[in-house]
Design an enzyme around this catalytic site. Structure first.
Site, PDB file in Angstrom:
ATOM      1  CE  LYS A  13      -2.128  -0.909   3.905  1.00 49.04           C
ATOM      2  NZ  LYS A  13      -1.387  -2.102   4.356  1.00 49.04           N
ATOM      3  NE  ARG A  88      -3.389  -1.158  10.337  1.00 51.73           N
ATOM      4  CZ  ARG A  88      -2.338  -0.590   9.753  1.00 51.73           C
ATOM      5  NH1 ARG A  88      -2.391   0.645   9.339  1.00 51.73           N
ATOM      6  NH2 ARG A  88      -1.236  -1.275   9.566  1.00 51.73           N
ATOM      7  NE  ARG A 127       8.092  -3.006   5.527  1.00 49.78           N
ATOM      8  CZ  ARG A 127       6.826  -2.605   5.681  1.00 49.78           C
ATOM      9  NH1 ARG A 127       6.015  -2.526   4.645  1.00 49.78           N
ATOM     10  NH2 ARG A 127       6.360  -2.323   6.869  1.00 49.78           N
ATOM     11  NE  ARG A 153       7.348  -0.256  10.006  1.00 45.40           N
ATOM     12  CZ  ARG A 153       6.171  -0.164   9.390  1.00 45.40           C
ATOM     13  NH1 ARG A 153       6.078   0.415   8.217  1.00 45.40           N
ATOM     14  NH2 ARG A 153       5.076  -0.644   9.942  1.00 45.40           N
ATOM     15  NE  ARG A 164       2.884  -4.616  11.381  1.00 42.68           N
ATOM     16  CZ  ARG A 164       3.804  -4.299  10.469  1.00 42.68           C
ATOM     17  NH1 ARG A 164       5.007  -4.855  10.529  1.00 42.68           N
ATOM     18  NH2 ARG A 164       3.537  -3.439   9.537  1.00 42.68           N
TER      19      ARG A 164
HETATM   20  P1  AMP Z   1       1.615   0.687   9.163  1.00 42.83           P
HETATM   21  O1  AMP Z   1       2.851   1.461   8.878  1.00 42.83           O
HETATM   22  O2  AMP Z   1       0.412   1.189   8.427  1.00 42.83           O
HETATM   23  O3  AMP Z   1       1.804  -0.809   9.020  1.00 42.83           O
HETATM   24  O4  AMP Z   1       1.281   0.931  10.711  1.00 42.83           O
HETATM   25  C1  AMP Z   1       2.192   0.601  11.733  1.00 42.83           C
HETATM   26  C2  AMP Z   1       1.466   0.494  13.066  1.00 42.83           C
HETATM   27  O5  AMP Z   1       0.851   1.749  13.386  1.00 42.83           O
HETATM   28  C3  AMP Z   1       0.321  -0.511  13.102  1.00 42.83           C
HETATM   29  O6  AMP Z   1       0.766  -1.840  13.343  1.00 42.83           O
HETATM   30  C4  AMP Z   1      -0.519   0.042  14.249  1.00 42.83           C
HETATM   31  O7  AMP Z   1       0.067  -0.241  15.500  1.00 42.83           O
HETATM   32  C5  AMP Z   1      -0.412   1.543  14.023  1.00 42.83           C
HETATM   33  N1  AMP Z   1      -1.477   2.035  13.111  1.00 42.83           N
HETATM   34  C6  AMP Z   1      -1.311   2.565  11.881  1.00 42.83           C
HETATM   35  N2  AMP Z   1      -2.498   2.910  11.350  1.00 42.83           N
HETATM   36  C7  AMP Z   1      -3.431   2.565  12.264  1.00 42.83           C
HETATM   37  C8  AMP Z   1      -4.847   2.643  12.302  1.00 42.83           C
HETATM   38  N3  AMP Z   1      -5.558   3.133  11.276  1.00 42.83           N
HETATM   39  N4  AMP Z   1      -5.479   2.197  13.422  1.00 42.83           N
HETATM   40  C9  AMP Z   1      -4.787   1.718  14.465  1.00 42.83           C
HETATM   41  N5  AMP Z   1      -3.460   1.594  14.495  1.00 42.83           N
HETATM   42  C10 AMP Z   1      -2.772   2.024  13.409  1.00 42.83           C
END
Ligand code: AMP
Length: 213
Positions: A13, A88, A127, A153, A164
């Site tokens: 994404k 989400r 990654r 990360r 996750r």
């Molecule tokens: P991402 O980079 O989108 O994979 O997000 C990394 C982490 O940020 C996720 O595993 C969640 O802990 C938090 N996070 C990001 N977006 C959301 C969301 N819309 N709702 C809740 N937690 C989020």
């Protein structure tokens, strides 16, 4: 155009959001990036979110909804946006719907990236994310764009990736049905080269792909 990119972590994404920004001239909005930034700056939000993020859990809905509400007030998003990683949960989707209805706006398309769990695990374990500009690669080393160091990360570590994925299946996948019900869902295969996937994205969005053969 107002677009949501839906899919598992590591589903591509973020990469596609950046490509689409170049094509469509609308900003990508990543709650993950915003939360990581808040964490880095040590803001109250960052401190509240840190524990959830490092455990691979979702940050509570109210915090993320407030973050998006503020972000969508910024002028750059008034003519459209690409949401990456938000919503989400169904609660977040409902809150977004309410925010948009109040402004007489709507989501034009939700692109769902179909990526098998095994591919997600493989991608996330290899990654490398640039510690300076956030660009993502399938390798470690140095960022081609800014020369920053590529690092893994914390939440891309094996144990956290499993969590996750579980969270994705339990809390985020229901959004597929939610947006299908609203008639805006477009599904694409998320396995392939980034350029191939961009072609599928553009097709799903009904945008002419000038690079397509
Ligand atoms: P991402 O980079 O989108 O994979 O997000 C990394 C982490 O940020 C996720 O595993 C969640 O802990 C938090 N996070 C990001 N977006 C959301 C969301 N819309 N709702 C809740 N937690 C989020």
């Amino acid at each position: 155009m107002r677009i949501i990119l839906l899919g598992p972590p590591g589903g591509g994404k973020g990469t596609q959001a950046k490509f689409l920004e170049e094509r469509l001239h609308i900003p990508p909005i990543s709650t993950g990036d915003m939360l990581r930034e808040a964490k880095k700056e040590g803001t109250a939000l960052g401190q509240k979110a840190a524990g959830f993020m490092s455990e691979g859990k979702l940050v509570p809905d109210d915090l993320v909804i407030a973050l998006i509400e503020e972000r969508l007030k910024k002028k750059d998003s008034h003519d459209g946006f690409i949401l990456d990683g938000f919503p989400r949960t169904v609660t977040q989707a409902q809150a977004l719907g309410k925010m948009l209805v109040e402004k007489n706006l709507k989501i034009d398309a939700v692109v769902n990236f179909k990526v098998p769990d095994e591919v997600v695990v493989q991608r996330l374990s290899g990654r490398g994310t640039c510690s300076t500009c956030g660009l993502v690669y399938q390798r470690m080393g140095i960022c081609d764009r800014c020369g920053g160091a590529l690092v893994q990360r914390d939440d891309d570590k094996k144990e956290t990736v499993q969590k996750r994925l579980q969270v994705y299946h339990e809390q985020t996948r229901p959004l597929i049905k939610y947006y299908k019900g609203q008639g805006v869902l477009r599904e694409i295969e998320g396995v392939g080269s980034p350029k191939e996937i961009l072609g599928r994205c553009l097709k799903a969005l009904g945008v002419k792909d000038s690079l397509a053969s």
